[in-house]
Motif scaffolding. Sequence first.
Motif, mmCIF file in Angstrom:
data_model
loop_
_atom_site.group_PDB
_atom_site.id
_atom_site.type_symbol
_atom_site.label_atom_id
_atom_site.label_comp_id
_atom_site.label_asym_id
_atom_site.label_seq_id
_atom_site.Cartn_x
_atom_site.Cartn_y
_atom_site.Cartn_z
ATOM 1 N N THR A 1 -4.354 -5.703 -5.976
ATOM 2 C CA THR A 1 -5.318 -5.230 -4.744
ATOM 3 C C THR A 1 -4.377 -4.621 -3.638
ATOM 4 O O THR A 1 -4.438 -3.500 -3.263
ATOM 5 N N ALA A 2 -3.189 -5.309 -3.387
ATOM 6 C CA ALA A 2 -2.297 -4.972 -2.156
ATOM 7 C C ALA A 2 -1.470 -3.693 -2.791
ATOM 8 O O ALA A 2 -1.333 -3.011 -1.624
ATOM 9 N N ALA A 3 -1.277 -3.593 -3.907
ATOM 10 C CA ALA A 3 -0.615 -2.412 -4.207
ATOM 11 C C ALA A 3 -1.503 -1.159 -4.126
ATOM 12 O O ALA A 3 -1.266 -0.211 -3.646
ATOM 13 N N VAL A 4 -2.649 -1.288 -4.606
ATOM 14 C CA VAL A 4 -3.724 -0.193 -4.486
ATOM 15 C C VAL A 4 -4.023 0.052 -2.849
ATOM 16 O O VAL A 4 -4.158 1.098 -2.459
ATOM 17 N N LEU A 5 -4.263 -0.940 -2.270
ATOM 18 C CA LEU A 5 -4.521 -0.732 -0.751
ATOM 19 C C LEU A 5 -3.266 -0.029 -0.068
ATOM 20 O O LEU A 5 -3.396 1.019 0.659
ATOM 21 N N TRP A 6 -2.096 -0.393 -0.430
ATOM 22 C CA TRP A 6 -0.857 0.276 0.145
ATOM 23 C C TRP A 6 -0.783 1.799 -0.399
ATOM 24 O O TRP A 6 -0.634 2.548 0.392
ATOM 25 N N GLY A 7 -1.145 2.223 -1.534
ATOM 26 C CA GLY A 7 -1.123 3.373 -2.140
ATOM 27 C C GLY A 7 -2.248 4.203 -1.397
ATOM 28 O O GLY A 7 -2.065 5.199 -0.915
ATOM 29 N N THR A 8 -3.389 3.586 -1.084
ATOM 30 C CA THR A 8 -4.562 4.273 -0.463
ATOM 31 C C THR A 8 -4.374 4.656 1.096
ATOM 32 O O THR A 8 -4.653 5.532 1.532
ATOM 33 N N LEU A 9 -3.613 3.727 1.557
ATOM 34 C CA LEU A 9 -3.551 3.626 3.175
ATOM 35 C C LEU A 9 -2.249 4.579 3.511
ATOM 36 O O LEU A 9 -2.169 4.856 4.771
ATOM 37 N N LEU A 10 -1.391 4.715 2.624
ATOM 38 C CA LEU A 10 -0.104 5.239 2.750
ATOM 39 C C LEU A 10 -0.188 6.567 3.589
ATOM 40 O O LEU A 10 0.514 6.773 4.755
ATOM 41 N N PRO A 11 -0.979 7.446 3.139
ATOM 42 C CA PRO A 11 -1.254 8.837 3.926
ATOM 43 C C PRO A 11 -1.516 8.595 5.513
ATOM 44 O O PRO A 11 -1.142 9.069 6.311
ATOM 45 N N LEU A 12 -2.386 7.499 5.469
ATOM 46 C CA LEU A 12 -2.799 7.399 7.016
ATOM 47 C C LEU A 12 -1.777 6.556 7.788
ATOM 48 O O LEU A 12 -1.551 7.076 9.020
ATOM 49 N N VAL A 13 -1.126 5.499 7.128
ATOM 50 C CA VAL A 13 -0.040 5.084 7.976
ATOM 51 C C VAL A 13 1.156 5.846 8.137
ATOM 52 O O VAL A 13 1.685 5.801 9.460
ATOM 53 N N SER A 14 1.428 6.631 7.069
ATOM 54 C CA SER A 14 2.894 7.310 7.336
ATOM 55 C C SER A 14 2.225 8.544 8.227
ATOM 56 O O SER A 14 3.205 9.161 8.956
ATOM 57 N N GLY A 15 1.062 9.113 8.304
ATOM 58 C CA GLY A 15 0.624 10.209 9.039
ATOM 59 C C GLY A 15 0.772 9.964 10.579
ATOM 60 O O GLY A 15 1.101 10.717 11.573
#
Lengths: 655, 36
Positions: free
Chosen positions: A363-377
Amino acid sequence: MLLAELGSAFLLASLVLVSVSAVAGLLAGRRGDVPLAGVARRAFYTAALGLAGASAALLAALLGRDFSVAYVFEHTDRALSAPLTAAAFYGGQEGSLLYWSLLLALMGSVSIGAGALTSVRTTAYATAVLGGIVAFFLVVMVFVASPFALLPTTPSDGLGLNPLLRDGGMLIHPPFLLAGYSAFAVPFAFAIAALVAGRDDAAWVAHTRRYALVAWGLQSVGLVLGMWWAYHVLGWGGYWGWDPVENAALMPWLATTAYIHSAQVQERRGTLRAWNFGLVIAAFLLTALGTFLVRSGVLPSVHSFAVSPLGPWFFGFLVAAVALSGGVLAWRSERLRSSLAVEPGASREGAFLLQNVLLVALTAAVLWGTLLPLVSGMTGRELVVGAPYYERAGTPLMVALLALLAVGPLLPWRRVRDGWLRLLRWPLAAAAAVLLALLAAGVRQPGALVALPLVAAGLATCAAEYGRGAALARRLDGAWPLAAWRVAARNRRRYGAYLAHAGMLAVAAGLIGSHAWQQTRQVVLRPGQSVQVGSHTLTYEGIASRSASDHSALVARVRLGDEVLEPTRLTYPSLGGQAVTQPAIRSTPLDDVYVVLAGADAGGAALTVYVNPLVTWIWVGGALLVAGVLLGNLVRPVAEGERAPSGLGAPVAAR
Amino acid sequence: MTWVLATALLVAAAPFVLWPLVVRRPEPGTDGEPPP
């Protein structure tokens, strides 16, 4: 016009009623006031009726083509069939909010009605939480995104439904997925209520687990139907694109999968209480996060609603839900500390714990991949990850989970006894046989060589457990089929779980097969020419044009053995010439031949042909998964102590 | 119009919703839990 007024009135009245329900529930819980708790519940039931009234008004407006209502104008037109016109109810932003609220109100009504029989006070708190959640949706619908907003003038026709949604899948996938999404609020409400009321005993675990299973079952159906629909409609040969919205639906499912296993440890051993509350709450927060991602348009996704003014509202809801949950968990953390530790090493609870850790990591891996564009943005450099990231992160975890599916159900509670390794002989034999068969067939992909033998081992474990039940039935009095039925009925949660495991393993086999051995060819063929893909020869025979009320269709004829496949390309003139493909699929248990028509002219037809091995296993496995859970759990509450018959002479198996 | 209809709906629902207060039982906590 009158329908819109009536619908708006139903929404407004429902908002007042759920607000009453939330406040009365909170006060009744604090004071232990039984009549006030009754008022809270009745206000909630009545709000559910009000939402049903609003839904009926919207459906009537849709089916009556009342284009004075903006929602009807934006999502339907006169050419749309009646079933799809009705499905437009949940096809757009505002309507789907109404559908979601209706389902939550209905499921909430059933759950608080049943909960009040166990504890009036705890159910009063749950009513307050559910009332608060439904009130949020109603505030959004009444003040920001009303499904009943009127246009200044009434157009003669509507804009029509998105062509991708004009499919039979529209009638089944969104209703289940939205139902799953909304259902996660019910176990969340009861978990928060149990924490606030200080009720963390077995009765409340059973109550919460039952509704978590309902949500999990609905979400499972929604996810599998979503994969099926994507596969049959989108025409890219796959079924899962790691789209943010797909991930958002997957994450609460993963967290709840962990919970429905770890809840058993709490039922049996009284441990993992805080962990279990955390999982139920996390599942709901992940749905709140998913809702924010889908409805705000902050992440690019094929599923997203257009960028809307709802983003800040859903973000506020997410923040409030996180704050409430975190606050309540922190407040009750001392009380939840258990005196018993989980037994280390090889034991059933150890296996459940490891499974939980793996699922949470996934779940954490999927969450990180999903949110990465938002966080890195936020740092000014937007990063996006695709399928390779998810496959690298997820494959080792999936392999470990497959190994646990083979071994975990054979482990006894507390600790293993001497000779337990003998129990592994069937799974090990099955794994060895499949490994040798794969090597003999020339398979050299490491992923398939590891994972498929584990799938076989897991299936052997399930079969061995069914076999032991059948052997026990032979030793009982009476006719064997009747005895076998009695054994199965007495232990249906256990045998239902094995069916669900077998389904999950079939899904895994389908995922592995279609990933490891997919073959693709893109060709341009003239009539009479053939192409070879894998062991299949396809011959292009020609093309035909057809027209329907709202679109024109280009239909290719492609011969595959005795069959003719007809991949189609539809064009919608009323939607600016928007085109969608309809792949033609020939399915067998071994593989699918999947043909997409990319275009055609006098020079020939441009075709993309995929051969996707074992995809059918995913659909069959998904059906088994849900059937197992339904058969095992939802028929009646399972009595404490329902476990393996004593005559089995073996470790107590999974329930 | 919306407000009038909503008020009418609430008035219609009120007897059902408020009934437990009308027939209020004297003692709270019937589910074996002590009052908080």
